[in-house]
Structures are given as C-alpha cells and as structure tokens.
Design an enzyme around this catalytic site. Sequence first.
Site, short mmCIF file in Angstrom:
data_model
loop_
_atom_site.label_atom_id
_atom_site.label_comp_id
_atom_site.label_asym_id
_atom_site.label_seq_id
_atom_site.Cartn_x
_atom_site.Cartn_y
_atom_site.Cartn_z
N HIS A 85 60.08 45.24 31.37
CA HIS A 85 61.00 44.46 32.15
C HIS A 85 60.95 44.71 33.64
CE1 HIS A 85 63.73 47.67 33.19
NE2 HIS A 85 64.00 48.04 31.77
N GLY A 116 65.96 49.89 21.78
CA GLY A 116 66.17 49.44 23.16
C GLY A 116 65.02 49.51 24.16
N HIS A 148 64.45 55.10 31.61
CA HIS A 148 65.16 55.77 30.43
C HIS A 148 64.49 55.55 29.05
CE1 HIS A 148 68.43 56.04 33.44
NE2 HIS A 148 68.81 56.89 32.66
N CYS A 154 62.18 52.58 28.99
CA CYS A 154 61.54 51.29 29.03
C CYS A 154 60.22 51.18 29.93
CB CYS A 154 62.56 50.22 29.53
SG CYS A 154 63.86 49.82 28.65
#
Length: 402
Positions: A330, A326, A346, A348
């Site tokens: 972005h 995950g 978290h 990313c």
Amino acid sequence: MRRRTLVGVLLAAAAVPSVAACQSENGTGAAAGTGAGPSASPSATPPSFTVTPAAAAVDVRPDAPVTVAVADGKLTDVTVTAPDGTPVPGALDAAGTTWSSQAPLTVATAYTVHAVAAGSSGASATHDSTLTTLTPGATAFPAVAPLSGREVGVGMPVIVTFDSPVAKDRRRVVEQNLHVTVTPAPVAGSWSWQSDSKVEYRPEQYWPAHSQVHVDIDLGAVEVAPGVWGKTRDIDFTIGSAMVSTVDIAAHTLTVTRDGQVVKTIPVTLGQSGSGGKFVTRSGTKVIMSLEASRQMNSETTGIGQNDPNYYNVNVKYALRVTNSGEFLHAAPWSASSQGRANVSHGCTGMSTEDAKWMYDNSKVGDVVVYTGSDRGIEPGNGFTVWNETYQQWQQGSALSA
C-alpha cells in the site's frame, strides 16, 4: 347258441363307427392328445421385462443406476427421459438383453422409462413406466472462488467452500466429480483438502497466461454426507497476463515482471525488527487476494491497543492484501525517507503513493508476489498459500492420492 353268436356279431358291427370316429384325418389311427402324431404349433412367448428401479418407484437415489433387462428377446429401443425431454445416457450389453444408464439422475425429478423388445419367436413387447428421484432433505452449497467471468492472475487457486461439512469417506467421490479444464492446452493439476468444508485446486505450475479455465462442479447426484446432497455449478474464468513480483526484504526492493519481462522496480519498506519479531514481513510465495482503493487500518484488529506505542489507526490508499493476518502492499507516504533504505513498517510493504497507484492499476487478484530475505515464513492457509508446497506435497492432500 346261434342266437348268442348273432348278437355278438351285431354288437361288434355296431362298435365300428365309434372306433372310426376316433381316428385322425390321415387315417393313421393315432388318438388325438396321445402325442403319437404331429402336435399343434406352440403359441409365441412374448418378451418379458425386468426394470430397476421398479415401476412407479419414488425416492430413488440419483446415483442409483437404471437397468432394463429382457427375457425371451432382445431390446431394440430403450429411453429414460426427464420431463424436459433430456435423455439419460445408457448402453446395451453385448447380448442386447440389458440396458444400463451411464450417468446419474437429477434429484426431485420424474423420469419416464420406455423399452421395446423383439422376441425370438417373432413376438414383440413394449414397456412403459415411471420413477421419481428423491428430494434432498439437506444440501451442501459449493461457493467458488474466483467468480465466473473474472480475470485473475496466474497464481489464483480454485477454492470450493461448502456450507456443510463433507464426510471424510465421501471426499474421494466428491473429487471425482470436480473437473477443471484449461484451454487452449490442458495442464496437470490437483485438488487438496484444507478442511472438511474446503478443497482447493492448483496446477502443477502457475496457470498459463491468457488461458481459459472451466470448473465443472457435478455434485447434484453426490451424497456428500449422510442425508446431505451436493449441488451442480459451472464456473468459467480467464487467466490474464503473468504478473509475478519479487520483494527482496533485505534489499528493500519490489521488482515487477509481466509475461517474463521486468516492467518496474519499486523502492519499498518492509516490517521492522524488534518487538519479538512480530512485525517482520513473512517470506514465501503470496498471492494478491483483494485490491482496495482505500482502507482503514486499525492495529486493534491485530491485538495492538491504543496504549501500545505501536498503535496505529490510519486510512491508507491503494491497498493490495496478500495475507489473512493483515499484510498489504500500500501507499505509505509517511515512510518515504525509509523506502529503499530501511524496514520500518508493521509488516506491510510500503511505497510511495505514485508507485502504489501504479501497482493498484496494473494488478489483479491472483497475481503472485514472492517475498525473500526474512527468517519468518508464511503459515499454511494465511492467504492463498498454495505455492509454498511442492506439487508432490500438494497432491498428498488429495483424496485420490491414497
């Protein structure tokens, strides 16, 4: 007494014609059939054929060789032909008496065998027969990434995933029938088995930018497991520009290079510390797996429920996946004040919407993103992780390395 003598003379004279009748024409006196004189010329022995598989054979294994052998002569012509007229490659031995096929047959196909031989005594002979290969009761289809016709980055591995397991003792012959060709210049590379149904290929170094790759999966005549046969496929894809980015987790920066030149530096925020380190961004060499213009991210998919203070459910823009677990690059407009300054995500790689759109517009599947600066390493198989081993380590996963 004179009477008996006269009778004997008459009897002897009468016997003369019958003796003459048994003489040869040349007057030698040799009786026919005794072998004492010249014998008649023996009849010519025509060549005889031995064909394997035998004439009219059915359920022939496609990996079984076809041989045509001749006695009392030499082969002058041999063809083994598929219904569409395609010949099976083959060659004669040095003596010219045995022809052997040099390529596998195709399953569920009827072949014609035609052979001509010239005899040593001048006689000749022709052989014609048929054989039919087996129809597989089960097959293992090889799904391939990337798809044919795609342009990918220099870090994209070739991934072959079978829908049926490959027997361990068949991995070697499977690999021998998986061929990767790079143009305009060849490069070294190796397959490595990730499971009994997945094998991946990477070059020794990143693919050469702007090159062409052809993958020949020639498994139609390969039994990949008892009673299970492979399939044949051809895949062609293009390597685009060399987009290699580096994320410095401690410095909160993303530096993008294209074909060796720095083209952009982007302030980012990475995974926060605390919570047992479960949000820390992993270090290691990652590869972009997919690009999505928007994506709904729900923490429940990672085990964080709605009662957890770290719960989130948000739609993000311009998401570039780099791990199965995950991690994405972005847009994260809500963390603009921390980008380039602190790690608050978290896990990313968050950046401004403008920078995320630039990354989305300029990236492709297979581009490399190298993360440095954390003590948490990328796990094998958590994405396209082929570049986290040395080439020598990678080769150890090949069935051909033994």
